[in-house]
Design a protein around this motif. Structure first.
Motif, short mmCIF file in Angstrom:
data_model
loop_
_atom_site.label_atom_id
_atom_site.label_comp_id
_atom_site.label_asym_id
_atom_site.label_seq_id
_atom_site.Cartn_x
_atom_site.Cartn_y
_atom_site.Cartn_z
N GLU A 1 -73.04 -19.59 18.61
CA GLU A 1 -72.13 -20.70 18.81
C GLU A 1 -70.97 -20.53 17.84
O GLU A 1 -71.18 -20.37 16.64
N CYS A 2 -69.76 -20.54 18.38
CA CYS A 2 -68.56 -20.29 17.57
C CYS A 2 -67.49 -21.31 17.92
O CYS A 2 -67.16 -21.49 19.11
N SER A 3 -66.95 -21.98 16.92
CA SER A 3 -65.92 -22.99 17.17
C SER A 3 -64.61 -22.36 17.63
O SER A 3 -63.78 -23.02 18.26
N SER A 4 -64.41 -21.07 17.31
CA SER A 4 -63.20 -20.35 17.74
C SER A 4 -63.57 -19.41 18.89
O SER A 4 -63.31 -18.19 18.84
N LEU A 5 -64.19 -19.99 19.92
CA LEU A 5 -64.72 -19.17 21.01
C LEU A 5 -63.63 -18.38 21.71
O LEU A 5 -63.79 -17.18 21.99
N GLN A 6 -62.49 -19.03 22.03
CA GLN A 6 -61.42 -18.35 22.76
C GLN A 6 -60.91 -17.16 21.97
O GLN A 6 -60.72 -16.06 22.51
N CYS B 1 -54.70 -17.45 21.65
CA CYS B 1 -55.89 -18.13 21.14
C CYS B 1 -55.68 -19.64 21.05
O CYS B 1 -56.65 -20.41 20.96
N CYS C 1 -70.14 -18.35 12.74
CA CYS C 1 -70.85 -18.86 13.92
C CYS C 1 -72.22 -19.38 13.50
O CYS C 1 -72.61 -19.32 12.34
N LYS D 1 -66.72 -23.67 25.83
CA LYS D 1 -66.55 -24.56 24.68
C LYS D 1 -66.81 -23.79 23.38
O LYS D 1 -65.90 -23.45 22.66
N GLN D 2 -68.10 -23.48 23.10
CA GLN D 2 -68.39 -22.75 21.88
C GLN D 2 -69.61 -21.84 21.97
O GLN D 2 -69.89 -21.09 21.04
N THR D 3 -70.31 -21.89 23.09
CA THR D 3 -71.52 -21.08 23.22
C THR D 3 -71.21 -19.77 23.94
O THR D 3 -70.62 -19.76 25.02
N ASP E 1 -70.17 -17.53 28.82
CA ASP E 1 -69.90 -18.61 27.87
C ASP E 1 -69.75 -19.92 28.62
O ASP E 1 -69.59 -19.94 29.84
#
Length: 486
Positions: free
Chosen positions: A456-461, A351, A391, A435-437, A432
């Motif tokens: 939308e999530c800042s921890s996308l990976q 991650c 998210c 990035k975050q979407t 995706d």
């Protein structure tokens, strides 16, 4: 095929393996080695001269051994003194100058008083016991035409200076090779153990160290203490395959025994699924991008990468490289994805966007690691049950929950209600922006249609890897054959 705990005896050619060309191109040089494989160790034997003991009664009168003798040698124009000398004070421990050969029919032989194994104490009354070999040779060379040698017979050295110590093998001109009444022990060639490699935590590799260069019909076995067999070369690929299979199966058997023993002391959720050696490749552009050994363990919900196998419980806590498997992506690499000529490779994407490249010795080893990975993941996710990610959905703070029993659920923090829920089986795909979407595409209640949910999530990976982990764990739960066939 070989089976675990196989006992095996055979021969190989040992080379130092310092240069790849010795074995990569099918060429090899070195000594013949006997191999003895047991369930726990690979023993290497080399052929050496071993002294056969001689009974005292058989040895006759050896009074000459205790006496210092003075012998006069008349130098000849052809052949000189007619003897060869080895040893000198430069040797540690100190080795006196000793007569190593007496040439039949020449000056020393004609005295019938000098023998192979005589230590030269003096030359013309000059003590040379502290002389180096070069100094001794100079003293003999400049001693004149009539040379007085003071000598003492040294039987232990005589045995090794004359390996053909059976008097019956000498002709009449060589009978004075040893003093009258002295029978030298026979030196016989025997297979003598010179190295042994314990198989527990050992690894076998066919590659030249830190490279992707495959040796031809050769391998090296490295023990946990770093002791190595050296490069062992076999005459053909069939012999090589037999030895590789036998050794690796015995190593695997010992590792499985160790895993069972450790698991008896661990809680069910901390059980070890896998332990074994791999080779890790450094990142491109890194000065250490070559391959290096890494000991991989799957324990509880985590994957551990060690430089040295864990021997005590505290070693697990001290491991620097630990990741939770459900937060990573495991992938077997296809030929087009390989970084070099190494085969049987996989990647573990974390991650933190770190990619770990590993290779194993065989396809079978790689598949065993893959199976253990998915077993570990299933156990970890089943224990975890659910994981929620913060998210944004339609501009509002939300929580996307992955639940092994329920599936996908979106919780709206403002209304404190679940806006939607879908079973894992309804997920048809995702996309995706890197990035975050994230867009999740679910099957609709209306046949042939899909419903797309955007978050939308800042921890996308991390979210993507966990989705993959939950999906594979769910598949294993509803289809037991998934893990059985892995």
């Amino acid at each position: 095929m070989a089976t675990p705990n196989e006992a095996k005896i055979g021969f190989a050619t040992l080379s130092d393996g310092k240069t790849a060309g010795e074995t990569i191109h099918g060429k090899t040089s070195g000594e013949t080695i006997q191999l003895q494989l047991t369930a726990e160790v690979l023993i290497l034997l080399r052929e050496e001269y071993v002294q056969r003991e001689v009974d005292v009664e058989e040895n006759g009168n050896e009074s000459v051994l205790d006496s210092v003798r003075t012998v006069v040698v008349h130098r000849e124009k052809v052949g000189g003194l007619g003897l060869s000398v080895k040893g000198g004070s430069e040797h540690k421990p100190l080795v006196p100058a000793m007569i190593s050969r007496i040439i039949p029919g020449q000056a020393a032989a004609k005295t019938i008083q000098l023998y192979v194994g005589d230590a030269i104490l003096k030359v013309n009354d000059v003590n040379i016991e502290t002389y180096t070999h070069d100094q001794v040779m100079e003293a003999l060379k400049t001693a004149g035409d009539v040379v007085t040698l003071t000598v003492r017979y040294f039987k232990p050295a005589a045995v090794f200076l004359n390996k053909s110590s059976d008097p019956s093998s000498f002709n009449d001109n060589e009978r004075n090779i040893s003093p009258p009444g002295v029978i030298l022990p026979r030196l016989e060639k025997q297979w003598v153990v010179y190295s042994s490699i314990p198989l527990l935590y050992a690894y076998l590799t066919r590659y030249v160290g830190q490279t992707d260069q495959l040796r031809i019909n050769s391998f090296e076995l490295v023990g946990i203490d770093g002791n190595t067999s050296g490069v062992l070369h076999f005459d053909d690929s069939h012999s090589l395959a037999e030895w590789v299979a036998a050794i690796t199966n015995n190593i695997l058997s010992l590792l499985n025994q160790m895993i069972k023993m450790m698991n008896r002391l661990l809680l069910p959720e901390e059980q070890i699924q896998y332990m074994g050696w791999t080779q890790e490749r450094g990142s491109p552009g890194n000065s250490t991008h070559g391959w290096r050994p890494k000991f991989v363990a799957l324990k509880g919900p985590d994957i551990y990468l060690f430089d040295v196998p864990p021997m005590q419980s505290r070693d697990w806590m001290r491991c620097d490289t630990v990741f939770q498997v459900y937060e990573c992506m495991f992938k077997i690499l296809q030929d087009s994805e390989l970084l070099d000529d190494k085969q049987h490779c996989c990647s573990i994407q974390t991650c933190s966007k770190e990619t770990i490249y590993l290779t194993l010795e065989s396809r079978s080893d790689l598949l065993q690691l893959e199976k253990a990975w998915y077993r570990t993941n299933h156990s970890a996710v089943t224990k975890l049950k659910s994981k929620t990610f913060g998210c944004v959905h339609h501009g509002r703070l939300s929580g996307l929950t992955l639940d092994i029993d329920v599936g996908f659920s979106l919780y709206d923090s403002e209304t404190k209600t679940y806006l939607w829920t879908y079973k894992f089986s309804r997920l048809k795909g995702s996309s995706d922006d890197g990035k975050q979407t994230l867009k999740l595409h679910f099957s609709s209640d209306k046949e042939g249609q899909t419903e797309t949910k955007k978050v939308e999530c800042s921890s996308l990976q991390l979210l993507l890897y966990c989705i993959h982990s939950f999906l594979s764990a769910k598949l294993a739960s509803v289809d037991p054959s998934f893990l059985a066939n892995m």
